[in-house]
Design an enzyme around this catalytic site. Structure first.
Site, short mmCIF file in Angstrom:
data_model
loop_
_atom_site.label_atom_id
_atom_site.label_comp_id
_atom_site.label_asym_id
_atom_site.label_seq_id
_atom_site.Cartn_x
_atom_site.Cartn_y
_atom_site.Cartn_z
N TYR A 63 -5.79 48.19 -29.19
CA TYR A 63 -6.51 47.94 -27.95
C TYR A 63 -7.85 48.68 -27.97
O TYR A 63 -8.91 48.09 -27.69
CB TYR A 63 -5.64 48.42 -26.78
CG TYR A 63 -6.31 48.41 -25.44
CD1 TYR A 63 -6.56 47.22 -24.77
CD2 TYR A 63 -6.68 49.60 -24.84
CE1 TYR A 63 -7.18 47.23 -23.53
CE2 TYR A 63 -7.29 49.62 -23.60
CZ TYR A 63 -7.54 48.44 -22.94
OH TYR A 63 -8.15 48.44 -21.72
N LEU A 110 -8.12 45.87 -11.38
CA LEU A 110 -9.49 46.22 -11.03
C LEU A 110 -10.28 45.01 -10.56
O LEU A 110 -11.14 45.11 -9.69
CB LEU A 110 -10.17 46.88 -12.23
CG LEU A 110 -9.56 48.23 -12.62
CD1 LEU A 110 -10.14 48.73 -13.93
CD2 LEU A 110 -9.78 49.25 -11.52
#
Lengths: 271, 271, 271, 271, 271, 271
Positions: A137, A16
């Site tokens: 995460y 990204l």
């Protein structure tokens, strides 16, 4: 004159991050790119630096003289706890400390669907629903969402925590038919958050205008994101290959998908 | 026969840990006490061990053969980030990993009002309201609340996250007239959570039956806590000494009290 | 030393005003009493003045050198609009202006059930439910609730708007079995609001601890009111005389009771 | 045959009143225009009259033989209290009394964002959120919202209270990029409310389809308004001139904008 | 004179019906008892009749000349569908038709926890939460709750649907420590509902004042029930015999307990 | 290969059933059509059978070897209770039993606005709002919604309960301007529910994209329905013929329209 003098983009070498370079250019005189890996071919308005997010001094340097931070760095999948701890927890703390010490006033943070991955699709949660991480995460994402709230309430630094669902070049499976966020839409959300007159502390859901709607993003309406893309063009191809459906499967039932089915990442080396 | 074979109590040498020793005795055949400091005079049903929570192997040992964990260890005030990170974040991770590896099925965690310290009194929040930590300490509490949710959703380990307000021998200032939790009530809450047939993942507010009610604890009604104490006996003495009131002062306005007025704990040594 | 130097009590000659004189005495060095009617036999710590609430200069005088205002003056029943306008709307505006100009920091306002009289009993509203006045009188109460919110948000003056249900010496009919507030409880609520460390802007329901509970007062929990009285002792006598019940009657169905059945107060003289 | 025999439009000489004349024409055989100022060039289906809203007899005349009232008259900015009291409070009372006496069954009222101006953008309120006026002007709007609820619950007169945000020919500053309502959209909302089979008592947010969404208007979905305009065409020009942003400024933080920063309107002449 | 001329009690020979006979006597001149089984030893103010609820004419007779109905008849456990259909669905329909035809104005219905048995304890539902029946029996309870709503909205017949949790002489297992309702409390709730000035259509949770609170009954506060009993006296004895706990067991996790573990009642005879 | 091997469509000869035949064809290898009336001209992929829903064995046959059921059969208007009981209650029970016995995993059920017909338009309910049926027909719809929840929670059979508002070739009166659902949109909703990866248990509102929005369907966003049609093209014609409006008329006030004005269907033959 552009809106920002200098924006720091962390994770600039990532999937990204790479997309964001072009998108951020019109907003800032200088775009500072940081990553732990080499970034190639910086353009004339880009500054490049190598930076381990877990290293405080290095992050303090990276955040010097920036007005805003687009924080997309850190571990991007489930990982051993110590990796998560260093990259995502200590790393993000360093980013917020850098912002505070150096006077940056706004942070756009790449949070994740995995912060709320254990909610069922039918729950149709919004940004105020309690967190339900689906992985270490995901827990680290909720840590930064909480930390950024402190930095807003106490130190006046604004944050958009953008819970990105599945941002890839194309949707790759049936779940992504509803969870996909196109690169363009992802870049748009970040840009909108940098342009908005006021962000405050906001939590948003990063997802394209797909036909199936599983969450309610109205609490971030003041950012002004309007998804442009959707997954309809990919539908036929994907559905043709879809495995027989089982709506009670953990990976189908919950927002977090297959992350909910992962075992514990530390089970390999600590038993 | 008692309900538990062995309960681990962390932070057993601390202010609340000391209180809990007597309270937990009737529930368990063996009470294992851990702290980083020496614990003196163990009774015959107590086991004692020194343990740094930040040390994984040490915690793995401490959690061996326990059915439940009363986790009151870790830094108890605002602190440098690295201290918070090691004691409260890594330390609590180790506790949950110990529970998972060793088969403990329930954890009672000493969370804190400082996880939601930036809510106003008039907000009258409940357990589902978004977190608003007032300190790095508070952020670490929200980390464990989030982590424990993962261990429930994915690994089936129950947790009560008890957000203790102000648990001291006596209320010490005007704020404590509403925020005080007596030692007996604190012990009671932990005991109830160990006795309850089902805890699931619950977040509770630890506070006595004080006349002023600022939060709604009904989402933890299945634990069965019924506060026995209140602050009325201390009111006159405290109000006599109370400074002139200023209801717009940060420390009066927010649940977190003076924690909301603290500066950043790292400002001393990293500028 | 007492908490307040001087409190102004408006409507001091009225039914509740008379009760409040004794209750407020312990809180303030001087209690200033105002009414449009003569107040007899002031005690040594009481100051007395005649004051038309609709007269700005007169109210400015009345509010000079006061720390807090207990505002129970104005028209207490449904009335012609011009009376309501002058006594309750202009009159309360004058009180808030007096508070602002003269530095009073807290106002306890006698609002009324008639601000929300058109909610059904089964709605079990709380303080955030939308207003539904049942009379011009009720509309004037919502005006002051709104005005007081402005004075809090913009000028930092705290208010408790106490929606008194039915405060009389004894409950007088079947509705009052649930709506009654004893004089002692009414005085207690005002006293608690003057003692609380922080009121902010709060809306509360003034009602005793009657067996039937029709509203939820938890949003005012930070005031610390604990009702002491209830209507059980009056039940038998009242039920014996109760007319045949008709639960669809307007006066039974709605919180406001017979106020909901009143015609328009201006219909006599303006047709 | 048109839907209405006669509609009264108050404030017909004003900024929005002028726009409404054309919009209302198709709905009514006769459009009666009233204002305190002369209205020029009435068309053949328009009746014109001078009317001070604060004068009861005059309003009674103005409302004779009308089916519906579009009430856009009264003071349109912050003002001295006595002006607000006469024009907006007494004036609107007179309008509702006129409706009741003369049998009008529906009122469309120009309420304002300033009724809820002290809510933060991030609150994303809807029509049921408590009022938070930002000015005496805003308080008068909440008064009429409350009054109109009484006239619905007790007298069966329907009202749409349209909280107009910023209705001007063009958006004029950065706040208006989200708060602007085009004249066409404003007229459309009023027309929809006159056409809807049932309005009941509704509160709506009058705002165009701007990219930034700060409130939720779904509670007025039964009116059928679909915004046609937005501010994107004006964005570049406005952002170029925008002052450096400060998202903690009162005028940026709250829905009411610079009204929240106004001092008290009576401070000039009464100190 | 008593409040009611004649009350019909269905299921009068059952466990709770037997208890209710004494409790209802003071409220009514005549208490009509019906059951499909013989009722012995009627007192002088009792009328007795045999009645199959599934038989319309018979129920029409049973409801003649009654003011109110306490409807505790029908199948009380999980059962074959045709039994449920006839006793509980057709039977309750007949009761409501009898009320309508014969002018009874209020019905107290023995609904059940099994109407919402698939909610988790931690959900802490209230009366507005969606139904989640745990059995065909539970589905029939939701049918009557829905039917009774129709009879209120369309025909003006009031109902209290009392979701009884576990009403037995004594709590019998660990779940009943929180779910138990004493006979006295059960009778009290029915009596309160007959005495209340207005019931409207209300759904309530029938449970004693046990220490563990799993649901929120505040939406029925206008009935005036105040539980008098609790299970603490039985705790030690029960906990001693409690099987090893497993908080993820279906029967521990959900409000409905072991009903959630039942197979399908028709599986024996229709395969 | 198509998504389904065999889908059963009940009520296949009815108004909507006829429409669904074409729409379902692409989804299934074989479409089994059932009705109590003859179905003419089956296509090559269609199987036809006569089936009374109230007959268990017959339904068990009809559901053999099907993967999914589109259940549009049963009485479609208000009716005598015994008809409703047999066709809609017993009939739908049989369908769910057939699904369970034969292993169908998903049911799309034609529920109705009449399940919630007594909510006011202004209530803007969503799928979690309590039921308020307006007829025995509506009560039977709530029965199936409840029954299907049981079959999901206990037996893992998914259901979409589609509350169809007014599905006719064209809108026929003013209410249908907001309540109309085009045949295409109705078919689309069913198709989406068959295609969705997970339905769970969902309740949805079947309505086209009409300008007036009276309900909130977001809780069914995971189905992916996007209405394509609306009533604007019919507006002028309908409004021309509309009777004088009366917004307090029962049929205008409530979602259920004229069903709310129906008397009791059994009044003809049982008095």
């Amino acid at each position: 004159m552009k809106k920002y003098q200098r924006i720091l983009l962390t994770g600039a070498a990532g999937r990204l991050g790479t997309q964001l370079r072009a998108g951020l250019a019109p907003l800032t005189e200088t775009l500072r790119l940081s990553d732990r890996e080499e970034i190639e071919n910086p353009s004339s308005n880009e500054e490049v630096l190598l930076c381990e997010l877990g290293d405080y001094q290095s992050v303090l340097e990276a955040t010097r003289d920036v007005d805003a931070i687009v924080h997309f760095g850190g571990a991007v999948y489930e990982n051993k706890f110590e990796t998560i701890l260093d990259s995502n927890i200590r790393g993000s703390y360093n980013i917020y400390e850098g912002a505070r010490k150096n006077g940056a006033f706004r942070v756009i943070y790449a949070s994740s669907v995995h912060a709320i991955g254990y909610h069922e699709l039918e729950a149709h949660i919004d940004a105020d629903s309690p967190v339900r991480p689906d992985s270490l995460y995901g827990v680290s994402k909720t840590f930064v969402e909480s930390l950024s709230r402190l930095y807003w309430d106490k130190f006046g630094i604004e944050s958009l925590c953008l819970r990105i669902f599945s941002s890839f070049p194309e949707p790759a499976d049936e779940r992504m038919l509803w969870s996909w966020m196109s690169f363009d839409d992802c870049v748009q959300y970040v840009v909108r958050a940098l342009e908005a007159p006021r962000v405050g502390h906001a939590i948003a859901f990063g997802i394209s205008d797909n036909r199936l709607k599983v969450v309610d993003d109205s609490k971030a309406g003041h950012i002004g994101y309007v998804a442009k893309d959707n997954t309809e063009a990919f539908r036929d191809q994907i559905e043709k290959c879809a495995p027989p459906k089982d709506s009670e499967k953990t990976s189908v039932k919950f927002l977090g998908g297959w992350f909910c089915e992962l075992g514990h990442p530390d089970d390999d080396n600590q038993s």
